[in-house]
Design a protein around this motif. Structure first.
Motif, PDB file in Angstrom:
ATOM      1  N   TYR A 120      -5.055 -12.822  11.350  1.00 56.44           N
ATOM      2  CA  TYR A 120      -5.255 -11.441  10.920  1.00 56.44           C
ATOM      3  C   TYR A 120      -4.289 -10.510  11.643  1.00 56.44           C
ATOM      4  CZ  TYR A 120      -8.163  -7.767   8.857  1.00 56.44           C
ATOM      5  OH  TYR A 120      -8.627  -6.717   8.110  1.00 56.44           O
ATOM      6  N   ALA A 121      -4.116 -10.734  12.941  1.00 54.91           N
ATOM      7  CA  ALA A 121      -3.203  -9.910  13.743  1.00 54.91           C
ATOM      8  C   ALA A 121      -1.767 -10.041  13.246  1.00 54.91           C
ATOM      9  CB  ALA A 121      -3.306 -10.288  15.220  1.00 54.91           C
TER      10      ALA A 121
ATOM     11  N   THR B 175      -0.796 -10.578  10.139  1.00 54.36           N
ATOM     12  CA  THR B 175      -0.684  -9.776   8.918  1.00 54.36           C
ATOM     13  C   THR B 175      -0.641  -8.287   9.257  1.00 54.36           C
ATOM     14  OG1 THR B 175      -1.842 -11.497   7.681  1.00 54.36           O
ATOM     15  CG2 THR B 175      -1.706  -9.337   6.641  1.00 54.36           C
ATOM     16  N   ILE B 176      -1.476  -7.860  10.189  1.00 55.34           N
ATOM     17  CA  ILE B 176      -1.471  -6.462  10.626  1.00 55.34           C
ATOM     18  C   ILE B 176      -0.118  -6.112  11.264  1.00 55.34           C
ATOM     19  CG2 ILE B 176      -2.492  -4.826  12.281  1.00 55.34           C
ATOM     20  CD1 ILE B 176      -4.251  -5.316   9.843  1.00 55.34           C
ATOM     21  N   SER B 177       0.443  -7.014  12.043  1.00 53.97           N
ATOM     22  CA  SER B 177       1.733  -6.782  12.678  1.00 53.97           C
ATOM     23  C   SER B 177       2.832  -6.568  11.633  1.00 53.97           C
ATOM     24  CB  SER B 177       2.084  -7.961  13.592  1.00 53.97           C
ATOM     25  OG  SER B 177       3.391  -7.828  14.099  1.00 53.97           O
TER      26      SER B 177
ATOM     27  N   PRO C 252      -3.838 -11.285   1.349  1.00 52.43           N
ATOM     28  CA  PRO C 252      -3.124 -10.166   1.991  1.00 52.43           C
ATOM     29  C   PRO C 252      -1.814 -10.605   2.655  1.00 52.43           C
ATOM     30  CG  PRO C 252      -5.439 -10.053   2.523  1.00 52.43           C
ATOM     31  CD  PRO C 252      -5.214 -11.370   1.822  1.00 52.43           C
TER      32      PRO C 252
ATOM     33  N   ILE D   1       1.637  -8.638   1.829  1.00 51.54           N
ATOM     34  CA  ILE D   1       2.290  -7.958   2.948  1.00 51.54           C
ATOM     35  C   ILE D   1       3.503  -8.759   3.423  1.00 51.54           C
ATOM     36  CG2 ILE D   1       1.980  -7.254   5.360  1.00 51.54           C
ATOM     37  CD1 ILE D   1      -0.916  -6.467   4.541  1.00 51.54           C
TER      38      ILE D   1
ATOM     39  N   HIS E 114       6.250 -14.736  12.909  1.00 51.97           N
ATOM     40  CA  HIS E 114       5.094 -14.269  12.142  1.00 51.97           C
ATOM     41  C   HIS E 114       4.586 -15.358  11.189  1.00 51.97           C
ATOM     42  CE1 HIS E 114       6.258 -10.110  13.307  1.00 51.97           C
ATOM     43  NE2 HIS E 114       4.958  -9.902  13.189  1.00 51.97           N
TER      44      HIS E 114
ATOM     45  N   TYR F 260       7.276  -7.541   3.722  1.00 50.67           N
ATOM     46  CA  TYR F 260       7.892  -7.696   5.044  1.00 50.67           C
ATOM     47  C   TYR F 260       9.198  -8.486   4.936  1.00 50.67           C
ATOM     48  CZ  TYR F 260       8.474  -9.399   9.841  1.00 50.67           C
ATOM     49  OH  TYR F 260       8.972  -9.716  11.071  1.00 50.67           O
TER      50      TYR F 260
ATOM     51  N   ASN G 155      -7.877 -13.925   3.574  1.00 55.55           N
ATOM     52  CA  ASN G 155      -6.790 -13.780   4.544  1.00 55.55           C
ATOM     53  C   ASN G 155      -5.417 -14.161   4.005  1.00 55.55           C
ATOM     54  OD1 ASN G 155      -8.033 -13.086   7.364  1.00 55.55           O
ATOM     55  ND2 ASN G 155      -9.465 -14.405   6.302  1.00 55.55           N
TER      56      ASN G 155
ATOM     57  N   ALA H 118       2.359  -5.556   8.544  1.00 52.65           N
ATOM     58  CA  ALA H 118       2.059  -4.292   7.871  1.00 52.65           C
ATOM     59  C   ALA H 118       2.485  -3.102   8.731  1.00 52.65           C
ATOM     60  CB  ALA H 118       0.565  -4.214   7.553  1.00 52.65           C
ATOM     61  N   TYR H 119       2.242  -3.195  10.024  1.00 49.74           N
ATOM     62  CA  TYR H 119       2.638  -2.128  10.936  1.00 49.74           C
ATOM     63  C   TYR H 119       4.157  -1.916  10.909  1.00 49.74           C
ATOM     64  CZ  TYR H 119       3.427   0.500  15.229  1.00 49.74           C
ATOM     65  OH  TYR H 119       3.828   1.444  16.132  1.00 49.74           O
TER      66      TYR H 119
END
Length: 155
Positions: A138-139, A141-143, A85, A89, A106, A93, A82, A145-146
């Motif tokens: 995790y969310a 990191t996804i945020s 990444p 990212i 974040h 970002y 975790n 990346a999005y």
């Protein structure tokens, strides 16, 4: 080149560097905790590590697994899965020029989630505490990346 220097000197990048350092130090601490548990539980995975406790057949009894050592190792592996990444990212970002307040949100949520995940893993706290803390990190990191994929990259 001047643009990159400006980005690196930005408050967002400094925040990224700060929070990344915190989670990397936390991950490094997991190595020390693993070693502590191996030594105190006398549970080693390599024959040369048992030399302090005995020789020959006597040392073989220390080549074993221990549930506490394995729990710490699993927590450390989860960090690797975790935090790595997040570092990649998060760097992209931070360099994409997000608002400082959004970036701090974040970074802080991710660091808090990873610290809580470690506490939940080591104590252990009842589920879903560990699972939720993993999902929150995790969310985050996804945020990030999005946001990169929708605003920062030119695909």
């Amino acid at each position: 080149m001047a643009e990159l220097a400006r980005l690196i000197d930005s408050e967002v990048f400094l925040a990224y560097a700060t929070y990344t350092t915190i989670v990397l130090l936390k991950m490094m601490l997991m190595s020390i905790i693993t070693a502590f548990f191996r030594i105190t539980r006398k549970a080693f995975s390599n024959p040369e590590d048992t030399a302090t406790f005995g020789k020959g057949e006597n040392a073989k009894k220390y080549l074993r697994t221990d549930t506490d050592v394995e729990r710490v190792r699993r927590g450390h592996l989860n960090d690797l899965e975790n935090i790595v990444p997040f570092i990649g990212i998060g760097l992209l970002y931070a360099l994409s020029g997000p608002a400082l307040s959004t970036a701090l949100m974040h970074f802080r949520i991710f660091v808090g989630a990873r610290i809580f995940h470690t506490i939940a893993y080591l104590m252990p706290l009842p589920q879903p505490s560990r699972g939720l803390s993993w999902a929150v990190g995790y969310a985050v990191t996804i945020s990030m990346a999005y946001r990169l994929l929708t605003t920062g990259l030119h695909l």
